[in-house]
Scaffold this motif. Structure first.
Motif, PDB file in Angstrom:
ATOM      1  N   ALA A 109       0.812  -1.212   0.000  1.00 31.78           N
ATOM      2  CA  ALA A 109       0.000   0.000   0.000  1.00 31.78           C
ATOM      3  C   ALA A 109       0.851   1.269   0.000  1.00 31.78           C
ATOM      4  O   ALA A 109       0.305   2.370  -0.088  1.00 31.78           O
ATOM      5  CB  ALA A 109      -0.936   0.004   1.203  1.00 31.78           C
ATOM      6  N   GLY A 110       2.184   1.114   0.089  1.00 29.70           N
ATOM      7  CA  GLY A 110       3.067   2.272   0.092  1.00 29.70           C
ATOM      8  C   GLY A 110       3.358   2.825   1.472  1.00 29.70           C
ATOM      9  O   GLY A 110       3.958   3.903   1.599  1.00 29.70           O
ATOM     10  N   ASN A 111       2.954   2.108   2.514  1.00 29.36           N
ATOM     11  CA  ASN A 111       3.240   2.545   3.872  1.00 29.36           C
ATOM     12  C   ASN A 111       4.675   2.185   4.249  1.00 29.36           C
ATOM     13  O   ASN A 111       5.133   1.075   3.951  1.00 29.36           O
ATOM     14  CB  ASN A 111       2.283   1.880   4.869  1.00 29.36           C
ATOM     15  CG  ASN A 111       0.833   2.194   4.556  1.00 29.36           C
ATOM     16  OD1 ASN A 111       0.460   3.346   4.391  1.00 29.36           O
ATOM     17  ND2 ASN A 111       0.003   1.160   4.466  1.00 29.36           N
ATOM     18  N   ALA A 112       5.379   3.094   4.894  1.00 27.18           N
ATOM     19  CA  ALA A 112       6.756   2.830   5.321  1.00 27.18           C
ATOM     20  C   ALA A 112       6.743   1.836   6.475  1.00 27.18           C
ATOM     21  O   ALA A 112       6.176   2.103   7.538  1.00 27.18           O
ATOM     22  CB  ALA A 112       7.433   4.124   5.723  1.00 27.18           C
ATOM     23  N   VAL A 113       7.371   0.690   6.266  1.00 25.08           N
ATOM     24  CA  VAL A 113       7.480  -0.334   7.303  1.00 25.08           C
ATOM     25  C   VAL A 113       8.729  -0.099   8.138  1.00 25.08           C
ATOM     26  O   VAL A 113       8.733  -0.300   9.350  1.00 25.08           O
ATOM     27  CB  VAL A 113       7.516  -1.737   6.668  1.00 25.08           C
ATOM     28  CG1 VAL A 113       7.685  -2.815   7.726  1.00 25.08           C
ATOM     29  CG2 VAL A 113       6.252  -1.988   5.860  1.00 25.08           C
ATOM     30  N   HIS A 114       9.800   0.329   7.474  1.00 26.73           N
ATOM     31  CA  HIS A 114      11.041   0.647   8.175  1.00 26.73           C
ATOM     32  C   HIS A 114      11.847   1.610   7.321  1.00 26.73           C
ATOM     33  O   HIS A 114      11.907   1.484   6.102  1.00 26.73           O
ATOM     34  CB  HIS A 114      11.876  -0.602   8.456  1.00 26.73           C
ATOM     35  CG  HIS A 114      13.196  -0.299   9.104  1.00 26.73           C
ATOM     36  ND1 HIS A 114      13.311  -0.002  10.447  1.00 26.73           N
ATOM     37  CD2 HIS A 114      14.453  -0.205   8.586  1.00 26.73           C
ATOM     38  CE1 HIS A 114      14.586   0.250  10.730  1.00 26.73           C
ATOM     39  NE2 HIS A 114      15.286   0.133   9.624  1.00 26.73           N
ATOM     40  N   GLU A 115      12.488   2.560   7.983  1.00 27.92           N
ATOM     41  CA  GLU A 115      13.390   3.483   7.306  1.00 27.92           C
ATOM     42  C   GLU A 115      14.533   3.800   8.252  1.00 27.92           C
ATOM     43  O   GLU A 115      14.309   4.116   9.423  1.00 27.92           O
ATOM     44  CB  GLU A 115      12.669   4.767   6.911  1.00 27.92           C
ATOM     45  CG  GLU A 115      13.553   5.763   6.169  1.00 27.92           C
ATOM     46  CD  GLU A 115      12.840   7.055   5.813  1.00 27.92           C
ATOM     47  OE1 GLU A 115      13.423   7.874   5.088  1.00 27.92           O
ATOM     48  OE2 GLU A 115      11.702   7.244   6.282  1.00 27.92           O
ATOM     49  N   GLY A 116      15.754   3.687   7.761  1.00 26.44           N
ATOM     50  CA  GLY A 116      16.902   3.960   8.623  1.00 26.44           C
ATOM     51  C   GLY A 116      18.107   4.443   7.845  1.00 26.44           C
ATOM     52  O   GLY A 116      18.298   4.103   6.678  1.00 26.44           O
ATOM     53  N   LYS A 117      18.908   5.271   8.511  1.00 26.55           N
ATOM     54  CA  LYS A 117      20.195   5.715   7.986  1.00 26.55           C
ATOM     55  C   LYS A 117      21.276   5.300   8.970  1.00 26.55           C
ATOM     56  O   LYS A 117      21.065   5.351  10.186  1.00 26.55           O
ATOM     57  CB  LYS A 117      20.208   7.233   7.793  1.00 26.55           C
ATOM     58  CG  LYS A 117      19.265   7.739   6.718  1.00 26.55           C
ATOM     59  CD  LYS A 117      19.400   9.249   6.555  1.00 26.55           C
ATOM     60  CE  LYS A 117      18.469   9.761   5.462  1.00 26.55           C
ATOM     61  NZ  LYS A 117      18.583  11.230   5.277  1.00 26.55           N
ATOM     62  N   TYR A 118      22.441   4.925   8.432  1.00 23.06           N
ATOM     63  CA  TYR A 118      23.460   4.321   9.276  1.00 23.06           C
ATOM     64  C   TYR A 118      24.861   4.843   8.967  1.00 23.06           C
ATOM     65  O   TYR A 118      25.148   5.230   7.832  1.00 23.06           O
ATOM     66  CB  TYR A 118      23.431   2.791   9.109  1.00 23.06           C
ATOM     67  CG  TYR A 118      22.051   2.223   9.271  1.00 23.06           C
ATOM     68  CD1 TYR A 118      21.473   2.112  10.521  1.00 23.06           C
ATOM     69  CD2 TYR A 118      21.305   1.851   8.152  1.00 23.06           C
ATOM     70  CE1 TYR A 118      20.177   1.629  10.659  1.00 23.06           C
ATOM     71  CE2 TYR A 118      20.017   1.358   8.290  1.00 23.06           C
ATOM     72  CZ  TYR A 118      19.458   1.251   9.551  1.00 23.06           C
ATOM     73  OH  TYR A 118      18.178   0.778   9.676  1.00 23.06           O
ATOM     74  N   LYS A 119      25.678   4.789   9.996  1.00 20.57           N
ATOM     75  CA  LYS A 119      27.087   5.155   9.842  1.00 20.57           C
ATOM     76  C   LYS A 119      27.881   3.889   9.531  1.00 20.57           C
ATOM     77  O   LYS A 119      27.744   2.887  10.240  1.00 20.57           O
ATOM     78  CB  LYS A 119      27.619   5.795  11.123  1.00 20.57           C
ATOM     79  CG  LYS A 119      29.086   6.184  11.037  1.00 20.57           C
ATOM     80  CD  LYS A 119      29.580   6.773  12.350  1.00 20.57           C
ATOM     81  CE  LYS A 119      31.065   7.120  12.259  1.00 20.57           C
ATOM     82  NZ  LYS A 119      31.565   7.684  13.535  1.00 20.57           N
TER      83      LYS A 119
END
Length: 216
Positions: A71-81
């Motif tokens: 459906a286009g819903n964000a399940v997970h989003e992350g930025k990492y070093k």
């Protein structure tokens, strides 16, 4: 659970329901055809995009990931070093992730368990350029389960082009942004590159499937 509604002969409806190990409820329509329905678990479909420090999963690292559902819903989003990489100029020019904006961020492995559970729990994983993405997921112990379907939207698009233009190379590499522009996808503003790419990949995949349904 999802309610699956089917129209056809009684045998056709019962055969389809049998494939889901379900017993359908049948009704006779005024035109003599049968209609039926049964409850079945809807497949879990996710679409994801990675941002990395380069193309080699042995030497390079994941610095961003976005996962969305059908459906286009964000399940997970992350930025990492990155744990070891300090410079990745060539990749940053592509994904917009630079060392300056990664300082103080967690490691990918801080979220590895959550990411792995999302991907392992999916019946289908949609990605753009699967050969590259799957190498990174596999190297980071986050590849889909063995029974999951992996859909490569880049290959699907090239295959669709090949079906409409027999001289087209079905294995060609085409950038996601070019494909999105070609189909008239309206790329949203105000979000990370990985999330925007995951949504664009999903949009392209849905567009391809609509084209094929209309051609049948």
């Amino acid at each position: 659970m999802a309610c699956v509604r089917v129209t056809g002969s009684a045998d056709e409806i019962e055969l389809l329901a049998r494939s889901f190990r379900k017993n359908p409820v049948l009704r006779c329509r005024l035109d003599g055809m049968m209609t039926g329905y049964f409850e079945a678990r809807a497949p879990k479909v996710v679409c994801l995009d990675l941002g990395t420090t380069g193309p080699n999963p042995v030497e390079d690292e994941i610095v961003a990931i976005a996962i969305v559902d059908w459906a286009g819903n964000a399940v997970h989003e992350g930025k990492y070093k990155p744990d070891s990489r300090e410079l990745w100029q060539a990749a940053s020019e592509v994904n917009g992730v630079t060392p300056d904006n990664q300082m103080g961020l967690p490691s990918f492995f801080d979220d590895q368990l959550k990411i792995r559970e999302i991907i392992w729990g999916a019946d289908e994983v949609i990605v753009y350029n699967a050969s590259c993405v799957m190498r990174f997921l596999g190297h980071n112990d986050a590849a889909p389960a063995s029974g999951a379907r992996v859909t490569d939207t880049m290959y699907e698009y090239c295959q669709w082009l090949g079906e409409t233009n027999r001289n087209y190379n079905r294995l060609a590499h085409i950038e996601l942004t070019d494909v999105a522009d070609h189909i008239g996808y309206d790329r949203p503003d105000g979000m990370s590159a990985s999330l925007a790419n995951a949504l664009a990949c999903l949009g392209v995949q849905k567009w391809i499937e609509r084209q094929r349904r209309e051609e049948q």
